[in-house]
Design a protein around this motif. Sequence first.
Motif, PDB file in Angstrom:
ATOM      1  N   THR A 162      49.713  21.221  18.011  1.00  0.00           N
ATOM      2  CA  THR A 162      49.955  19.816  17.678  1.00  0.00           C
ATOM      3  C   THR A 162      50.743  19.652  16.383  1.00  0.00           C
ATOM      4  O   THR A 162      51.210  18.554  16.077  1.00  0.00           O
ATOM      5  CB  THR A 162      48.637  19.044  17.561  1.00  0.00           C
ATOM      6  OG1 THR A 162      47.838  19.609  16.515  1.00  0.00           O
ATOM      7  CG2 THR A 162      47.865  19.072  18.869  1.00  0.00           C
ATOM      8  N   VAL A 165      57.003  21.032  16.921  1.00  0.00           N
ATOM      9  CA  VAL A 165      58.009  20.341  17.730  1.00  0.00           C
ATOM     10  C   VAL A 165      58.684  21.384  18.606  1.00  0.00           C
ATOM     11  O   VAL A 165      59.064  22.460  18.131  1.00  0.00           O
ATOM     12  CB  VAL A 165      59.066  19.636  16.856  1.00  0.00           C
ATOM     13  CG1 VAL A 165      60.241  19.159  17.705  1.00  0.00           C
ATOM     14  CG2 VAL A 165      58.456  18.453  16.119  1.00  0.00           C
ATOM     15  N   VAL A 183      54.913  18.067  20.140  1.00  0.00           N
ATOM     16  CA  VAL A 183      55.883  16.976  20.179  1.00  0.00           C
ATOM     17  C   VAL A 183      57.154  17.556  20.789  1.00  0.00           C
ATOM     18  O   VAL A 183      57.620  18.627  20.393  1.00  0.00           O
ATOM     19  CB  VAL A 183      56.152  16.425  18.772  1.00  0.00           C
ATOM     20  CG1 VAL A 183      57.323  15.448  18.799  1.00  0.00           C
ATOM     21  CG2 VAL A 183      54.908  15.743  18.221  1.00  0.00           C
ATOM     22  N   HIS A 199      59.191  13.017  23.971  1.00  0.00           N
ATOM     23  CA  HIS A 199      58.921  12.075  22.888  1.00  0.00           C
ATOM     24  C   HIS A 199      60.206  11.485  22.330  1.00  0.00           C
ATOM     25  O   HIS A 199      60.204  10.378  21.780  1.00  0.00           O
ATOM     26  CB  HIS A 199      58.113  12.762  21.793  1.00  0.00           C
ATOM     27  CG  HIS A 199      56.748  13.162  22.242  1.00  0.00           C
ATOM     28  ND1 HIS A 199      56.447  14.428  22.685  1.00  0.00           N
ATOM     29  CD2 HIS A 199      55.593  12.443  22.359  1.00  0.00           C
ATOM     30  CE1 HIS A 199      55.169  14.486  23.039  1.00  0.00           C
ATOM     31  NE2 HIS A 199      54.637  13.299  22.855  1.00  0.00           N
ATOM     32  N   ALA A 200      61.311  12.226  22.457  1.00  0.00           N
ATOM     33  CA  ALA A 200      62.623  11.724  22.058  1.00  0.00           C
ATOM     34  C   ALA A 200      63.691  12.486  22.824  1.00  0.00           C
ATOM     35  O   ALA A 200      63.488  13.643  23.216  1.00  0.00           O
ATOM     36  CB  ALA A 200      62.842  11.885  20.553  1.00  0.00           C
ATOM     37  N   LEU A 216      60.327  12.855  13.389  1.00  0.00           N
ATOM     38  CA  LEU A 216      59.959  12.813  14.808  1.00  0.00           C
ATOM     39  C   LEU A 216      58.511  13.232  14.998  1.00  0.00           C
ATOM     40  O   LEU A 216      57.747  12.575  15.733  1.00  0.00           O
ATOM     41  CB  LEU A 216      60.888  13.740  15.596  1.00  0.00           C
ATOM     42  CG  LEU A 216      60.572  13.915  17.082  1.00  0.00           C
ATOM     43  CD1 LEU A 216      60.783  12.617  17.837  1.00  0.00           C
ATOM     44  CD2 LEU A 216      61.433  15.023  17.679  1.00  0.00           C
ATOM     45  N   HIS A 217      58.107  14.313  14.348  1.00  0.00           N
ATOM     46  CA  HIS A 217      56.737  14.800  14.479  1.00  0.00           C
ATOM     47  C   HIS A 217      55.744  13.778  13.945  1.00  0.00           C
ATOM     48  O   HIS A 217      54.734  13.482  14.586  1.00  0.00           O
ATOM     49  CB  HIS A 217      56.574  16.133  13.750  1.00  0.00           C
ATOM     50  CG  HIS A 217      55.216  16.731  13.920  1.00  0.00           C
ATOM     51  ND1 HIS A 217      54.171  16.455  13.070  1.00  0.00           N
ATOM     52  CD2 HIS A 217      54.724  17.585  14.864  1.00  0.00           C
ATOM     53  CE1 HIS A 217      53.108  17.111  13.474  1.00  0.00           C
ATOM     54  NE2 HIS A 217      53.410  17.801  14.561  1.00  0.00           N
ATOM     55  N   ALA A 219      56.051  10.632  13.748  1.00  0.00           N
ATOM     56  CA  ALA A 219      56.001   9.438  14.593  1.00  0.00           C
ATOM     57  C   ALA A 219      55.192   9.648  15.859  1.00  0.00           C
ATOM     58  O   ALA A 219      54.608   8.698  16.385  1.00  0.00           O
ATOM     59  CB  ALA A 219      57.426   9.012  14.958  1.00  0.00           C
ATOM     60  N   HIS A 220      55.122  10.877  16.366  1.00  0.00           N
ATOM     61  CA  HIS A 220      54.552  11.095  17.694  1.00  0.00           C
ATOM     62  C   HIS A 220      53.313  11.970  17.740  1.00  0.00           C
ATOM     63  O   HIS A 220      52.569  11.905  18.728  1.00  0.00           O
ATOM     64  CB  HIS A 220      55.611  11.686  18.621  1.00  0.00           C
ATOM     65  CG  HIS A 220      56.737  10.744  18.901  1.00  0.00           C
ATOM     66  ND1 HIS A 220      56.616   9.674  19.758  1.00  0.00           N
ATOM     67  CD2 HIS A 220      58.005  10.699  18.408  1.00  0.00           C
ATOM     68  CE1 HIS A 220      57.763   9.007  19.794  1.00  0.00           C
ATOM     69  NE2 HIS A 220      58.612   9.612  18.994  1.00  0.00           N
ATOM     70  N   ALA A 223      49.702  10.609  18.838  1.00  0.00           N
ATOM     71  CA  ALA A 223      49.514  10.108  20.198  1.00  0.00           C
ATOM     72  C   ALA A 223      49.560  11.203  21.245  1.00  0.00           C
ATOM     73  O   ALA A 223      49.547  10.929  22.427  1.00  0.00           O
ATOM     74  CB  ALA A 223      50.579   9.064  20.511  1.00  0.00           C
ATOM     75  N   LEU A 224      49.584  12.472  20.838  1.00  0.00           N
ATOM     76  CA  LEU A 224      49.731  13.556  21.805  1.00  0.00           C
ATOM     77  C   LEU A 224      48.538  13.657  22.738  1.00  0.00           C
ATOM     78  O   LEU A 224      47.399  13.511  22.344  1.00  0.00           O
ATOM     79  CB  LEU A 224      49.890  14.890  21.085  1.00  0.00           C
ATOM     80  CG  LEU A 224      51.261  15.145  20.460  1.00  0.00           C
ATOM     81  CD1 LEU A 224      51.222  16.449  19.704  1.00  0.00           C
ATOM     82  CD2 LEU A 224      52.329  15.206  21.534  1.00  0.00           C
TER      83      LEU A 224
END
Length: 234
Positions: A162, A165, A183, A199-200, A216-217, A219-220, A223-224
Amino acid sequence: MTSPAPALVLWDMDGTLVDTEPFWMAAETPLVERFGGTWSHEQALGMVGLALEDSARLLQNAGVPWGVDEIIAYLTDEVLRQLAETGVPFRPGARELLADLRRSGAKTALVTMSMRRMALAIADLIDFPAFDIVVAGDDVARPKPHPDPYLQASAALGIDITRAVAIEDSPNGLRSALASGAVTLGVPLMVPLDGLGAHALWPTLDGRTAADLAALHTAHAPALTTATNPQETR
Protein backbone atom coordinates in the motif's frame (compact mmCIF):
# COMPACT_ATOMS: atom_id res chain seq x y z
CA MET A 1 17.35 10.15 3.71
CA THR A 2 13.66 9.74 4.51
CA SER A 3 11.78 8.07 1.68
CA PRO A 4 8.83 10.03 0.30
CA ALA A 5 5.42 8.61 -0.43
CA PRO A 6 5.54 6.32 -2.31
CA ALA A 7 8.27 4.32 -0.59
CA LEU A 8 8.41 1.97 -3.60
CA VAL A 9 7.78 2.39 -7.32
CA LEU A 10 7.14 -0.81 -9.27
CA TRP A 11 7.86 -0.67 -12.98
CA ASP A 12 6.56 -2.93 -15.71
CA MET A 13 9.15 -3.27 -18.48
CA ASP A 14 7.86 -3.95 -22.02
CA GLY A 15 5.79 -0.99 -23.17
CA THR A 16 6.20 0.90 -19.88
CA LEU A 17 9.92 1.37 -19.29
CA VAL A 18 10.98 0.47 -22.84
CA ASP A 19 9.10 0.48 -26.13
CA THR A 20 9.91 -3.11 -27.07
CA GLU A 21 6.47 -4.21 -28.23
CA PRO A 22 7.35 -3.60 -31.91
CA PHE A 23 10.36 -5.90 -31.41
CA TRP A 24 8.12 -8.69 -30.11
CA MET A 25 5.82 -8.21 -33.09
CA ALA A 26 8.79 -8.28 -35.47
CA ALA A 27 9.84 -11.61 -33.95
CA GLU A 28 6.37 -13.18 -34.09
CA THR A 29 5.49 -12.53 -37.73
CA PRO A 30 8.44 -14.26 -39.46
CA LEU A 31 8.18 -17.17 -37.03
CA VAL A 32 4.59 -17.86 -38.08
CA GLU A 33 5.38 -17.27 -41.74
CA ARG A 34 8.33 -19.70 -41.58
CA PHE A 35 5.80 -22.51 -41.12
CA GLY A 36 3.36 -21.31 -43.77
CA GLY A 37 1.01 -19.35 -41.51
CA THR A 38 -0.14 -15.75 -41.57
CA TRP A 39 0.04 -13.22 -38.73
CA SER A 40 -1.89 -9.95 -38.88
CA HIS A 41 -1.23 -6.69 -37.05
CA GLU A 42 -4.50 -7.23 -35.18
CA GLN A 43 -3.31 -10.63 -33.95
CA ALA A 44 -0.04 -9.08 -32.86
CA LEU A 45 -1.87 -6.36 -30.93
CA GLY A 46 -3.87 -9.08 -29.21
CA MET A 47 -0.62 -10.40 -27.72
CA VAL A 48 0.20 -7.12 -25.94
CA GLY A 49 0.16 -7.78 -22.21
CA LEU A 50 -0.74 -11.43 -22.70
CA ALA A 51 0.87 -14.26 -20.79
CA LEU A 52 4.04 -15.47 -22.47
CA GLU A 53 2.74 -19.03 -22.25
CA ASP A 54 -0.58 -17.97 -23.74
CA SER A 55 1.23 -16.02 -26.45
CA ALA A 56 3.21 -19.15 -27.31
CA ARG A 57 0.02 -21.20 -27.54
CA LEU A 58 -1.52 -18.66 -29.93
CA LEU A 59 1.56 -18.98 -32.10
CA GLN A 60 1.18 -22.76 -31.97
CA ASN A 61 -2.43 -22.33 -33.11
CA ALA A 62 -1.11 -20.23 -36.00
CA GLY A 63 1.03 -23.14 -37.13
CA VAL A 64 4.30 -22.95 -35.19
CA PRO A 65 5.13 -26.61 -34.36
CA TRP A 66 7.37 -25.91 -31.37
CA GLY A 67 6.81 -26.35 -27.66
CA VAL A 68 5.84 -23.43 -25.44
CA ASP A 69 9.28 -23.10 -23.83
CA GLU A 70 11.01 -23.25 -27.22
CA ILE A 71 8.80 -20.48 -28.59
CA ILE A 72 9.40 -18.27 -25.54
CA ALA A 73 13.17 -18.81 -25.77
CA TYR A 74 13.18 -18.01 -29.49
CA LEU A 75 11.16 -14.80 -29.08
CA THR A 76 13.34 -13.69 -26.19
CA ASP A 77 16.50 -14.28 -28.23
CA GLU A 78 15.07 -12.39 -31.19
CA VAL A 79 14.06 -9.37 -29.12
CA LEU A 80 17.48 -9.29 -27.44
CA ARG A 81 19.14 -9.48 -30.86
CA GLN A 82 17.13 -6.51 -32.09
CA LEU A 83 17.96 -4.55 -28.93
CA ALA A 84 21.67 -5.25 -29.45
CA GLU A 85 21.42 -3.91 -33.00
CA THR A 86 19.28 -0.83 -32.37
CA GLY A 87 19.77 0.07 -28.72
CA VAL A 88 17.16 0.21 -25.99
CA PRO A 89 14.20 2.49 -26.85
CA PHE A 90 13.25 3.93 -23.47
CA ARG A 91 9.77 5.40 -23.35
CA PRO A 92 9.71 9.20 -23.11
CA GLY A 93 10.54 10.38 -19.60
CA ALA A 94 11.00 6.88 -18.15
CA ARG A 95 14.76 7.00 -17.61
CA GLU A 96 14.56 10.55 -16.24
CA LEU A 97 11.78 9.63 -13.80
CA LEU A 98 13.77 6.61 -12.64
CA ALA A 99 16.79 8.82 -11.97
CA ASP A 100 14.67 11.30 -10.02
CA LEU A 101 13.16 8.50 -7.93
CA ARG A 102 16.66 7.26 -7.06
CA ARG A 103 17.65 10.75 -5.97
CA SER A 104 14.48 11.02 -3.88
CA GLY A 105 15.27 7.91 -1.83
CA ALA A 106 12.37 5.80 -3.08
CA LYS A 107 13.01 2.11 -3.73
CA THR A 108 12.39 0.85 -7.26
CA ALA A 109 11.60 -2.60 -8.65
CA LEU A 110 11.33 -3.95 -12.19
CA VAL A 111 8.35 -6.34 -12.36
CA THR A 112 8.09 -7.97 -15.77
CA MET A 113 6.82 -11.22 -17.19
CA SER A 114 9.64 -11.29 -19.72
CA MET A 115 12.43 -13.71 -18.87
CA ARG A 116 14.97 -12.69 -16.22
CA ARG A 117 17.84 -12.70 -18.70
CA MET A 118 16.05 -10.09 -20.80
CA ALA A 119 15.11 -7.97 -17.80
CA LEU A 120 18.68 -7.98 -16.50
CA ALA A 121 20.06 -7.17 -19.96
CA ILE A 122 17.85 -4.08 -20.18
CA ALA A 123 18.52 -3.01 -16.58
CA ASP A 124 22.26 -3.32 -17.24
CA LEU A 125 21.97 -0.85 -20.13
CA ILE A 126 20.78 1.93 -17.80
CA ASP A 127 23.78 4.03 -16.82
CA PHE A 128 22.98 4.12 -13.10
CA PRO A 129 21.75 1.52 -10.57
CA ALA A 130 18.08 1.81 -11.52
CA PHE A 131 16.43 -1.01 -9.56
CA ASP A 132 16.71 -2.48 -6.08
CA ILE A 133 15.17 -5.75 -7.29
CA VAL A 134 14.04 -7.47 -10.48
CA VAL A 135 11.09 -9.89 -10.50
CA ALA A 136 10.72 -11.62 -13.86
CA GLY A 137 8.42 -14.15 -15.48
CA ASP A 138 10.58 -17.11 -14.52
CA ASP A 139 10.70 -15.96 -10.89
CA VAL A 140 7.00 -16.36 -10.11
CA ALA A 141 4.60 -19.29 -9.92
CA ARG A 142 1.50 -17.23 -10.70
CA PRO A 143 2.06 -14.45 -13.24
CA LYS A 144 0.16 -11.26 -14.06
CA PRO A 145 -2.77 -10.61 -13.85
CA HIS A 146 -2.34 -12.41 -10.51
CA PRO A 147 -1.04 -9.95 -7.91
CA ASP A 148 1.86 -12.26 -7.00
CA PRO A 149 4.67 -10.57 -8.99
CA TYR A 150 4.03 -7.19 -7.38
CA LEU A 151 3.53 -8.68 -3.94
CA GLN A 152 6.75 -10.68 -4.33
CA ALA A 153 8.73 -7.53 -5.15
CA SER A 154 7.32 -5.51 -2.25
CA ALA A 155 7.83 -8.39 0.20
CA ALA A 156 11.43 -8.86 -0.90
CA LEU A 157 12.12 -5.20 -0.12
CA GLY A 158 10.18 -5.27 3.15
CA ILE A 159 7.76 -2.54 2.05
CA ASP A 160 4.00 -2.82 2.41
CA ILE A 161 2.35 -2.82 -1.01
CA THR A 162 0.00 0.00 0.00
CA ARG A 163 3.08 2.26 0.14
CA ALA A 164 3.83 1.54 -3.53
CA VAL A 165 2.92 2.93 -6.93
CA ALA A 166 2.92 0.52 -9.89
CA ILE A 167 3.31 1.77 -13.46
CA GLU A 168 1.80 -0.32 -16.27
CA ASP A 169 0.89 -0.10 -19.96
CA SER A 170 -1.35 -3.17 -20.49
CA PRO A 171 -4.75 -4.33 -19.21
CA ASN A 172 -3.35 -7.52 -17.64
CA GLY A 173 -0.58 -5.54 -15.97
CA LEU A 174 -3.09 -3.07 -14.55
CA ARG A 175 -5.19 -5.92 -13.19
CA SER A 176 -2.14 -7.41 -11.49
CA ALA A 177 -1.09 -4.13 -9.92
CA LEU A 178 -4.60 -3.24 -8.77
CA ALA A 179 -5.12 -6.69 -7.29
CA SER A 180 -1.88 -6.36 -5.33
CA GLY A 181 -3.11 -3.26 -3.51
CA ALA A 182 -0.66 -0.78 -5.05
CA VAL A 183 -1.70 2.64 -6.29
CA THR A 184 -1.75 1.96 -10.02
CA LEU A 185 -0.76 4.31 -12.84
CA GLY A 186 -1.52 3.48 -16.45
CA VAL A 187 0.61 4.91 -19.27
CA PRO A 188 -0.95 3.45 -22.44
CA LEU A 189 1.08 2.68 -25.53
CA MET A 190 -0.28 0.03 -27.91
CA VAL A 191 -3.71 -0.57 -26.37
CA PRO A 192 -6.17 1.66 -24.47
CA LEU A 193 -6.47 1.41 -20.70
CA ASP A 194 -9.71 3.32 -20.15
CA GLY A 195 -12.29 1.84 -17.81
CA LEU A 196 -9.97 -0.69 -16.17
CA GLY A 197 -9.80 0.98 -12.77
CA ALA A 198 -6.35 2.58 -12.82
CA HIS A 199 -6.01 5.28 -10.17
CA ALA A 200 -4.64 7.56 -12.90
CA LEU A 201 -3.88 7.48 -16.63
CA TRP A 202 -1.04 9.64 -17.89
CA PRO A 203 -0.42 9.94 -21.65
CA THR A 204 3.33 10.04 -21.04
CA LEU A 205 5.98 10.04 -18.32
CA ASP A 206 7.80 12.87 -20.05
CA GLY A 207 8.30 15.74 -17.61
CA ARG A 208 7.04 13.74 -14.64
CA THR A 209 8.96 13.64 -11.37
CA ALA A 210 9.11 11.76 -8.08
CA ALA A 211 6.97 14.55 -6.63
CA ASP A 212 4.21 13.76 -9.14
CA LEU A 213 4.19 10.10 -8.08
CA ALA A 214 4.18 11.15 -4.43
CA ALA A 215 1.12 13.32 -5.06
CA LEU A 216 -0.60 10.46 -6.90
CA HIS A 217 0.09 8.08 -4.02
CA THR A 218 -1.09 10.55 -1.40
CA ALA A 219 -4.31 11.14 -3.32
CA HIS A 220 -5.24 7.48 -3.72
CA ALA A 221 -3.59 5.29 -1.09
CA PRO A 222 -6.25 5.76 1.63
CA ALA A 223 -8.99 4.42 -0.69
CA LEU A 224 -7.18 1.26 -1.79
CA THR A 225 -8.96 -2.08 -1.81
CA THR A 226 -7.55 -5.49 -2.75
CA ALA A 227 -8.94 -7.94 -5.33
CA THR A 228 -7.58 -10.94 -7.17
CA ASN A 229 -7.27 -11.88 -10.81
CA PRO A 230 -5.29 -14.69 -12.67
CA GLN A 231 -2.25 -15.07 -15.44
CA GLU A 232 1.00 -13.48 -16.93
CA THR A 233 2.12 -10.63 -19.16
CA ARG A 234 5.28 -9.57 -20.74
